[in-house]
Design a protein around this motif. Structure first.
Motif, PDB file in Angstrom:
ATOM      1  N   TYR A   1      30.366  14.163 -30.685  1.00 46.57           N
ATOM      2  CA  TYR A   1      30.356  15.016 -29.498  1.00 46.57           C
ATOM      3  C   TYR A   1      30.178  16.481 -29.872  1.00 46.57           C
ATOM      4  O   TYR A   1      29.613  17.261 -29.120  1.00 46.57           O
ATOM      5  CB  TYR A   1      31.665  14.876 -28.711  1.00 46.57           C
ATOM      6  CG  TYR A   1      31.923  13.492 -28.183  1.00 46.57           C
ATOM      7  CD1 TYR A   1      33.146  12.885 -28.368  1.00 46.57           C
ATOM      8  CD2 TYR A   1      30.939  12.786 -27.510  1.00 46.57           C
ATOM      9  CE1 TYR A   1      33.404  11.617 -27.892  1.00 46.57           C
ATOM     10  CE2 TYR A   1      31.181  11.519 -27.030  1.00 46.57           C
ATOM     11  CZ  TYR A   1      32.417  10.936 -27.227  1.00 46.57           C
ATOM     12  OH  TYR A   1      32.660   9.684 -26.756  1.00 46.57           O
TER      13      TYR A   1
ATOM     14  N   ALA B   1      27.981  23.918 -22.890  1.00 46.44           N
ATOM     15  CA  ALA B   1      27.400  22.637 -23.291  1.00 46.44           C
ATOM     16  C   ALA B   1      28.157  21.495 -22.635  1.00 46.44           C
ATOM     17  O   ALA B   1      29.325  21.620 -22.277  1.00 46.44           O
ATOM     18  CB  ALA B   1      27.448  22.489 -24.818  1.00 46.44           C
ATOM     19  N   VAL B   2      27.471  20.365 -22.479  1.00 45.30           N
ATOM     20  CA  VAL B   2      28.078  19.195 -21.836  1.00 45.30           C
ATOM     21  C   VAL B   2      27.238  17.993 -22.237  1.00 45.30           C
ATOM     22  O   VAL B   2      26.079  18.145 -22.632  1.00 45.30           O
ATOM     23  CB  VAL B   2      28.096  19.388 -20.292  1.00 45.30           C
ATOM     24  CG1 VAL B   2      26.684  19.321 -19.720  1.00 45.30           C
ATOM     25  CG2 VAL B   2      28.995  18.380 -19.622  1.00 45.30           C
ATOM     26  N   THR B   3      27.806  16.803 -22.187  1.00 44.20           N
ATOM     27  CA  THR B   3      27.027  15.615 -22.510  1.00 44.20           C
ATOM     28  C   THR B   3      26.864  14.727 -21.286  1.00 44.20           C
ATOM     29  O   THR B   3      27.759  14.659 -20.440  1.00 44.20           O
ATOM     30  CB  THR B   3      27.668  14.812 -23.656  1.00 44.20           C
ATOM     31  OG1 THR B   3      26.936  13.597 -23.833  1.00 44.20           O
ATOM     32  CG2 THR B   3      29.105  14.455 -23.356  1.00 44.20           C
TER      33      THR B   3
ATOM     34  N   GLN C   1      27.877  32.332 -17.648  1.00 51.30           N
ATOM     35  CA  GLN C   1      26.767  31.488 -18.082  1.00 51.30           C
ATOM     36  C   GLN C   1      25.831  31.208 -16.917  1.00 51.30           C
ATOM     37  O   GLN C   1      26.257  30.931 -15.798  1.00 51.30           O
ATOM     38  CB  GLN C   1      27.273  30.178 -18.675  1.00 51.30           C
ATOM     39  CG  GLN C   1      28.186  29.400 -17.747  1.00 51.30           C
ATOM     40  CD  GLN C   1      28.706  28.149 -18.406  1.00 51.30           C
ATOM     41  OE1 GLN C   1      28.016  27.145 -18.461  1.00 51.30           O
ATOM     42  NE2 GLN C   1      29.932  28.211 -18.901  1.00 51.30           N
TER      43      GLN C   1
ATOM     44  N   ASN D   1      23.089  21.839 -27.179  1.00 49.53           N
ATOM     45  CA  ASN D   1      22.853  22.818 -26.123  1.00 49.53           C
ATOM     46  C   ASN D   1      21.693  22.447 -25.217  1.00 49.53           C
ATOM     47  O   ASN D   1      21.696  22.763 -24.033  1.00 49.53           O
ATOM     48  CB  ASN D   1      22.587  24.201 -26.741  1.00 49.53           C
ATOM     49  CG  ASN D   1      23.879  24.898 -27.123  1.00 49.53           C
ATOM     50  OD1 ASN D   1      24.828  24.928 -26.361  1.00 49.53           O
ATOM     51  ND2 ASN D   1      23.914  25.446 -28.324  1.00 49.53           N
TER      52      ASN D   1
ATOM     53  N   THR E   1      35.472  19.317 -21.640  1.00 48.50           N
ATOM     54  CA  THR E   1      34.956  19.189 -20.279  1.00 48.50           C
ATOM     55  C   THR E   1      36.058  18.703 -19.350  1.00 48.50           C
ATOM     56  O   THR E   1      36.181  19.170 -18.206  1.00 48.50           O
ATOM     57  CB  THR E   1      33.775  18.199 -20.260  1.00 48.50           C
ATOM     58  OG1 THR E   1      32.852  18.548 -21.286  1.00 48.50           O
ATOM     59  CG2 THR E   1      33.070  18.216 -18.927  1.00 48.50           C
TER      60      THR E   1
ATOM     61  N   LEU F   1      33.744  18.325 -27.420  1.00 45.64           N
ATOM     62  CA  LEU F   1      32.975  18.645 -26.216  1.00 45.64           C
ATOM     63  C   LEU F   1      33.418  17.802 -25.024  1.00 45.64           C
ATOM     64  O   LEU F   1      33.541  18.289 -23.902  1.00 45.64           O
ATOM     65  CB  LEU F   1      31.481  18.428 -26.490  1.00 45.64           C
ATOM     66  CG  LEU F   1      30.541  18.805 -25.341  1.00 45.64           C
ATOM     67  CD1 LEU F   1      30.650  20.271 -25.024  1.00 45.64           C
ATOM     68  CD2 LEU F   1      29.109  18.452 -25.719  1.00 45.64           C
ATOM     69  N   LEU F   2      33.659  16.528 -25.273  1.00 46.76           N
ATOM     70  CA  LEU F   2      33.986  15.643 -24.165  1.00 46.76           C
ATOM     71  C   LEU F   2      35.344  15.984 -23.553  1.00 46.76           C
ATOM     72  O   LEU F   2      35.476  16.117 -22.333  1.00 46.76           O
ATOM     73  CB  LEU F   2      33.971  14.195 -24.643  1.00 46.76           C
ATOM     74  CG  LEU F   2      34.153  13.123 -23.576  1.00 46.76           C
ATOM     75  CD1 LEU F   2      33.060  13.195 -22.537  1.00 46.76           C
ATOM     76  CD2 LEU F   2      34.183  11.750 -24.219  1.00 46.76           C
TER      77      LEU F   2
ATOM     78  N   ALA G   1      31.265  27.797 -23.457  1.00 46.16           N
ATOM     79  CA  ALA G   1      31.577  26.600 -22.660  1.00 46.16           C
ATOM     80  C   ALA G   1      30.394  26.175 -21.824  1.00 46.16           C
ATOM     81  O   ALA G   1      30.553  25.761 -20.685  1.00 46.16           O
ATOM     82  CB  ALA G   1      32.800  26.853 -21.774  1.00 46.16           C
TER      83      ALA G   1
ATOM     84  N   SER H   1      25.363  12.972 -26.053  1.00 47.98           N
ATOM     85  CA  SER H   1      25.636  13.444 -27.409  1.00 47.98           C
ATOM     86  C   SER H   1      25.149  12.475 -28.470  1.00 47.98           C
ATOM     87  O   SER H   1      24.777  12.882 -29.557  1.00 47.98           O
ATOM     88  CB  SER H   1      27.144  13.645 -27.592  1.00 47.98           C
ATOM     89  OG  SER H   1      27.602  14.715 -26.834  1.00 47.98           O
TER      90      SER H   1
ATOM     91  N   ALA I   1      21.648  17.178 -25.142  1.00 50.31           N
ATOM     92  CA  ALA I   1      22.769  16.286 -24.833  1.00 50.31           C
ATOM     93  C   ALA I   1      23.060  16.151 -23.345  1.00 50.31           C
ATOM     94  O   ALA I   1      23.471  15.080 -22.908  1.00 50.31           O
ATOM     95  CB  ALA I   1      24.024  16.735 -25.581  1.00 50.31           C
ATOM     96  N   PRO I   2      22.879  17.217 -22.534  1.00 49.01           N
ATOM     97  CA  PRO I   2      23.206  17.040 -21.115  1.00 49.01           C
ATOM     98  C   PRO I   2      22.461  15.891 -20.448  1.00 49.01           C
ATOM     99  O   PRO I   2      22.984  15.274 -19.526  1.00 49.01           O
ATOM    100  CB  PRO I   2      22.798  18.377 -20.480  1.00 49.01           C
ATOM    101  CG  PRO I   2      22.850  19.363 -21.570  1.00 49.01           C
ATOM    102  CD  PRO I   2      22.490  18.619 -22.813  1.00 49.01           C
TER     103      PRO I   2
END
Lengths: 493, 276, 257
Positions: free
Chosen positions: A288, A298-300, B169, C149, A171, A167-168, A296, C157, C152-153
């Motif tokens: 992650y 999701a994001v942390t 999205q 989903n 991004t 995920l990281l 695409a 994470s 985490a934002p």
């Protein structure tokens, strides 16, 4: 006494066998006698080189297990928290290396630590070359090769950590795509051709893979070879010192002294990388989660790139919301910090030897190095530039700083917008002034003066002098004729 | 401790560590032990080598002449003459120019395989998969109904017929009815406090995943662009230069959230032809 | 030579100590599991006891009847038992004065007192009840996916938290009990959005709770976890420990003039 009795029989026999076929004894003899200066700061480039060697060795091992494919698969490995999750084959193979290949995680972590330290060593090496003015004639070619190596290494690192498709890093790929998109005129085509279409998509993994394991390492290895060959041909520079001139070189013979030290350094570098590779966790991609190239969405929080891209991310964060829109065309905001800034950075780096020459008017070849204090303006520029990119790098962590210090990210961002201009200016003047003071006083700022000042008395003895006790007017100061104890000047100086 | 003794101790330590590494590996492996033992084994050899080098009799400062580096005049002239053999001969110069032209054209044509690397941008950046009547579904394909979200709730959604379309999205938020200050022409885009924006940040495309419910702001975690949800997602802070495009919503007879059409502007980061 | 060995040992020892601190800091003490209280079982005695406590500590900001006071505290009518239990069991309430963010701190009331206050607040109006999370419910991998989903934002994470705007932040989750996690999801405290049963059903909530529980001691098989803050501490370690050790080595190997 036969020669064999003095040891090394097998090595000598092997050497003769090769020499009879290749005729290399003349070259070998000269090579073994070659002199390399011993100053510790000349070995920083070697640290970088050995990190590259480890990157290749561990990298080859990883290629036996990593699968650069973006097809979707259901995870069935041993990490429970991702059991049954849909992910790309690339990400799944990264998890397998980390969990299900014995010693795979240590190899992967060694590889990643080596990349981070490789870049750090390159920066320090580049600084050493810059501040000692080793880029001056006849070494401009090696400077250009060096800057190119730096850029290639940075790109290779980016492609490398993006391969895992977590995920990281996913991004980060998105950010790279958008910067490409923002380039005027050609941006859309550039982005679509390089990434294989509109992002997000599944094309980029295979492309990054070939760039990362073949194209860029081959370029780096080739340029590194040229870098070393040129260094070999031109011989290394050296600091000024007693008995050293522009025409000689002082140091250790390549064999056995320098070779032993260099190989020893290789083992130490590898040892540090191995220790980090097992003891300090890096890039725990299983936490992650996978990057979903389809949705695409999701994001942390706390998304940062690896440190050597951090300056670019910091620039993206603190550059204000400005954009140029005219005649129906747009020069989008990311272009300025994301493409223009690096372009100017590396452009100036490339032409620096010639740029400096315009101001110093010094076109002569140099084999003796400057100390930073010998060139206050150059050192000032160097310090200012370093502090500029350091501020940008720290700004890349503005959200982490905000949550650690419990202040608004807006405040931190605004603070950095000011610091990024103020700190380099201050750094320039402080450094330039410090260099001038050092050069004049010959006193080290950390060490202070060594020993004490003494004065010859008329009776012939020595008396200690206080620092604030100036010589009396008319007092006899030592002259060669009057002082038989002064050593004679060295021959040829 | 004399130098040889120190070297011996180091090498013994290194050997033991390497054997320990082998044992750990055979026993099933353990990353921390692997790294530590490998580190000791390698560093031991390295330090031993350095100590050994220091003890060498030839160690110490050696000095020699560098020798000339620059060109030998004779050789330079000879090479220049050979170059001129090709360029100076009468009649050869124009042929040489033709060689350059042919070579250049060939090099240019070799660029064309590059065109095959990707599709033409065309309308891809300007349109998404949203159409009039497209039902909103969440990341798992479940339709978004009016009772899915409470006031202050949010979810990510896609069009039902294209639930894996990354460029489509959106983030759907339910705010208090009447709190929204719609832009001109968008008065009926946000029924009953439901409002939808593209989730792709107009800065560099990160998903704008943070919804701050008390201040009604969407925050992008990458570079901290902040958008006012009640004011058409206008950027309040950060490097984003444009509002998030808004998706016009309506509620169908069965209580599902449905799009009234595609966005009225391109989603995501800016590009050269964006305004055209 | 000796001095260098000492410096090297100090550097290694200091790094190990630093690492131990970060490891120790992240393995936070487990907050005592609060006795789950339910609105259905609360009796008049609890409500009365809660009312008494409320009059002492809460009316200044939340009003005499829980209607709220402008610029001080929101209305508590309809916030439900889940809200009250969440805020009280995490120590967020009582707050000394109105602040931008209610932060977790030392719990001010005993479990009995919390039960009484919860009963009183729940009696003010219908609201989200305290969620029931069966211990065996939920799936770890599904929780991972839902967490990525939805959570985490803001919370990152690894559950390390993150900055929001206006000097507000999404807190780290290492001190939260499963019940507190479930409550927060259902009520959306402060800046957090609300995820009701229609958005995330009870089974999904149980999965998320399970995953957050896992994040308190995640798989750190690679070594010291550096607080799971990502590339920034990794870069720090690379420069200071990695390159630092190597630079010390070359200073030892080479000459200084």
């Amino acid at each position: 006494m036969t020669r064999g009795a003095r040891g090394g029989t097998m090595t000598k026999a092997l050497f003769r066998w090769f020499d009879e076929r290749l005729g290399a004894s003349h070259f070998t003899r000269k090579a073994l006698d070659k002199i390399f200066p011993d100053h510790w700061s000349f070995m920083i480039g070697e640290i970088a080189m050995y990190c590259f060697v480890i990157l290749v060795v561990t990298g080859v091992y990883l290629t036996f297990f990593f699968i650069p494919a973006s097809e979707e698969v259901v995870y069935e490995g041993s990490y429970e928290a991702l059991q049954g999750t849909h992910m790309s084959v690339a990400y799944a193979s990264s998890l397998d290396i980390s969990f299900d290949v014995r010693a795979g995680l240590v190899m992967r972590q060694m590889h990643h630590w080596a990349a981070l330290i490789f870049m750090a060593a390159l920066v320090v090496h580049m600084c050493r070359v810059f501040f000692t003015a080793a880029f001056r004639r006849p070494r401009e070619i090696n400077w250009v090769i060096g800057v190119t190596l730096f850029i290639l290494a940075m790109m290779n690192g980016f492609f490398g950590y993006s391969l895992l498709d977590d995920l990281l890093s996913g991004t980060g790929v998105r950010v790279g795509y958008s910067i490409a998109l923002s380039i005027p005129v050609a941006g859309e085509w550039l982005a679509f051709l390089f990434f294989g279409g509109e992002f997000p998509n599944t094309e980029f993994i295979t492309r990054f893979y070939i760039l990362h394991v073949l194209v860029l390492p081959a370029l780096i290895a080739g340029l590194l070879g040229a870098h070393l060959a040129i260094l070999w041909r031109q011989k290394h520079t050296q600091f000024k010192g007693p008995g050293r001139t522009e025409d000689n070189i002082e140091g250790s013979h390549l064999w056995p002294s320098y070779a032993a030290k260099s190989i020893g350094l290789f083992f130490i570098v590898t040892g540090v990388l191995a220790a980090l590779g097992g003891l300090v966790q890096i890039n725990p991609v299983w936490l992650y989660g996978p990057y979903d190239p389809a949705q695409a969405s999701a994001v942390t929080a706390g998304s940062q790139p690896d440190w050597y891209v951090g300056w670019l991310d910091g620039a993206l964060r603190i550059f204000p919301g400005w954009e140029i829109r005219a005649f129906g065309y747009t020069v989008a905001n990311p272009f300025f910090p994301g493409a223009l800034l690096p372009g100017i950075t590396f452009g100036v780096l490339y032409v620096w030897p010639w740029l400096e020459r315009r101001f110093t008017k010094d076109d002569a070849p140099h084999n003796l190095l400057d100390r930073p204090r010998d060139a206050p303006v150059r050192s000032g520029f160097g310090a200012a530039t370093l502090s500029f990119y350091t501020i940008l790098f720290v700004a890349g962590g503005n959200d982490v700083l905000a949550s650690v210090f419990k202040v608004a990210p807006e405040s931190i961002t605004n603070l950095f917008r000011i610091l990024v201009f103020v700190v380099p200016v201050v750094a320039f003047f402080v450094t330039r002034s410090a260099c001038r003071t050092l050069a004049r006083d010959k006193v080290h700022p950390f060490g202070g003066a060594v020993g004490s000042r003494v004065r010859r008395t008329a009776a012939g003895g020595y008396e200690e002098v206080d620092d604030d006790d100036p010589p009396k007017v008319g007092a006899v100061v030592s002259t060669p004729e009057a002082d038989p104890y002064r050593p004679p000047p060295a021959p040829g100086s | 401790m004399p130098a040889e003794r120190r070297i011996a101790v180091l090498l013994v330590l290194s050997t033991l560590a390497a054997l320990g590494l082998a044992a750990v590996y055979v026993a099933g492996g353990q990353p921390q032990l692997e790294g530590a033992l490998l580190g000791i084994a390698l560093t031991g050899i390295g330090v031993a080598l350095i100590l050994w080098a220091r003890g060498l009799s030839t160690e110490g400062a050696v000095i020699a002449e560098r020798g000339p580096l620059g060109g030998v005049e004779e050789d330079e002239e000879a090479v220049e003459e050979r170059i001129e053999e090709v360029t100076e001969e009468p009649g050869r110069r124009s042929v040489l120019k033709l060689f350059w032209a042919a070579g250049g054209a060939l090099a240019l044509s070799a660029v064309f395989p590059i065109r095959s690397l990707g599709p033409a941008p065309e309308r891809a950046l300007v349109t998404t998969a949203w159409r009039a009547g497209a039902r909103l579904v969440d990341v798992d394909g479940r339709p978004v109904r009016t009772d899915t979200l409470q006031v202050g709730g949010t979810t990510t959604a896609f069009p039902e017929h294209a639930e894996h379309a990354g460029d489509s999205q959106i983030v759907v938020i339910r705010v208090e009815e009447g709190a929204i200050r719609p832009r001109p022409g968008r008065e009926d885009w946000s029924p009953r406090g439901y409002i939808a924006y593209s989730k792709i940040c107009p800065h560099v495309g990160c998903p704008v995943g943070l919804y701050q419910a008390d201040s009604h702001e969407l925050l992008c975690p990458c570079h901290q662009s902040t958008f006012d949800v009640l004011d058409g997602a206008r950027p309040r802070f950060g490097p984003a230069t444009r509002s998030l495009p808004q998706l016009p919503l309506e509620i169908d007879r069965e209580g599902f959230l449905v799009a009234k059409g595609d966005f009225d502007e391109p989603v995501g980061p800016g590009f050269w032809n964006r305004e055209r | 030579m000796r001095a260098r060995v000492l410096v090297a040992l100090a550097l290694v020892g200091g790094s190990l100590a630093l690492a131990a601190l970060t490891v120790g800091a992240s393995a936070a003490p487990v907050a005592p599991r609060q006795t789950p209280t339910t609105t259905s079982g609360s009796n008049a005695a609890d409500i009365a006891g809660g009312r008494a406590l409320y009059e002492v500590a809460c009316t200044t900001c939340h009003g005499n009847e829980g209607e709220g006071v402008e610029n001080r505290g929101p209305s508590l009518i309809g916030v439900g038992a889940a809200s009250a239990d969440f805020y009280l069991s995490t120590g967020r309430m009582p707050m000394d004065r109105p602040r931008a963010q209610a932060e977790r701190k030392k719990v001010a009331y005993s479990p009995v007192q919390i039960r009484q206050l919860v009963a009183y607040v729940a009696s003010l109006g219908p609201g989200p009840p305290i969620p029931r999370i069966p211990a065996s419910a939920g799936n770890l991998a599904e929780g991972n996916r839902l967490y990525a989903n939805n959570c985490a934002p803001c919370h990152s994470s690894a559950g390390a938290g993150g900055a929001l705007g206006h000097a507000v932040y999404a807190p780290p989750l290492d001190k939260s009990t499963p019940l507190q996690v479930a409550q927060a999801v259902r009520i959306g405290p402060g800046a957090m959005p609300v995820f009701g049963p229609e958005a995330l059903d009870d089974e999904q909530l149980a999965s998320i709770v399970r995953y957050v529980e896992y994040l308190r001691t995640p798989d750190d098989r690679g070594g010291f976890g550096l607080r799971h803050l990502g590339p920034i501490p990794e870069g720090f370690v690379a420069w200071v420990i990695g390159l630092g050790a190597m630079l010390m080595a070359v200073r030892w190997i080479g000459t200084k003039d």
